[in-house]
Scaffold this motif. Structure first.
Motif, short mmCIF file in Angstrom:
data_model
loop_
_atom_site.label_atom_id
_atom_site.label_comp_id
_atom_site.label_asym_id
_atom_site.label_seq_id
_atom_site.Cartn_x
_atom_site.Cartn_y
_atom_site.Cartn_z
N GLY A 9 0.97 -1.03 -0.01
CA GLY A 9 0.02 0.09 -0.18
C GLY A 9 0.90 1.02 0.02
O GLY A 9 1.95 1.26 0.82
N GLN A 11 0.49 5.39 0.60
CA GLN A 11 -0.37 6.41 0.91
C GLN A 11 0.32 7.77 0.74
O GLN A 11 1.63 8.09 1.14
N GLU A 60 -4.42 4.96 10.93
CA GLU A 60 -5.38 3.95 10.45
C GLU A 60 -5.13 3.32 9.29
O GLU A 60 -5.26 2.05 9.10
N ALA A 61 -4.62 3.82 8.39
CA ALA A 61 -4.29 3.40 6.97
C ALA A 61 -3.00 2.27 7.31
O ALA A 61 -3.04 1.28 6.81
N LYS A 62 -2.02 3.01 8.17
CA LYS A 62 -0.92 2.01 8.50
C LYS A 62 -1.22 0.53 9.05
O LYS A 62 -1.00 -0.56 8.87
N THR A 64 -4.48 -0.80 9.07
CA THR A 64 -5.25 -1.68 7.99
C THR A 64 -4.32 -2.43 7.16
O THR A 64 -4.90 -3.65 7.02
N PHE A 72 3.29 -1.32 3.51
CA PHE A 72 2.74 -0.27 3.40
C PHE A 72 3.87 0.90 3.58
O PHE A 72 4.50 0.73 4.55
N GLN A 74 4.24 5.51 3.40
CA GLN A 74 3.62 6.77 3.33
C GLN A 74 4.74 7.53 2.62
O GLN A 74 5.87 7.60 2.91
#
Length: 93
Positions: A9, A11, A60-62, A64, A72, A74
């Motif tokens: 992922g 972000q 929250e993204a991390k 998830t 993941f 960023q």
């Protein structure tokens, strides 16, 4: 998907979104409800809540992706993304 494939992922965020700019009183609109409210961007409590929400969204993204068993990362706009990607893949190796 992460169990059968190599999922990463990514972000993207803008560093300017981290802190609410001090521009005085502004009207904002909830894109889901259309409700409009006035926000005093000079108000310390509003600025703190804004920063907390920004941090919560990143965390929250991390979480998830971690829960899904996927990697993941960023990236902030304006960063040297090539350097960040290189460091990320070196750490994965």
């Amino acid at each position: 998907a992460a169990k059968r494939n190599d999922v990463i992922g990514v972000q993207m965020y803008d560093k300017k979104d981290k802190q609410l700019p001090k521009v005085g009183l502004i009207q904002i609109e909830d894109p889901e409800t259309g409700q409009k409210v006035w926000l005093d961007t000079n108000d310390t409590e509003s600025r703190i809540r804004y920063n907390q929400q920004f941090t919560r969204i990143l965390n929250e993204a991390k979480q998830t992706f971690k829960n899904a068993g996927a990697d993941f990362m960023q990236l902030a706009t304006g960063e040297d993304y090539v350097k960040s990607l290189k460091e990320f893949f070196i750490r994965r190796a």
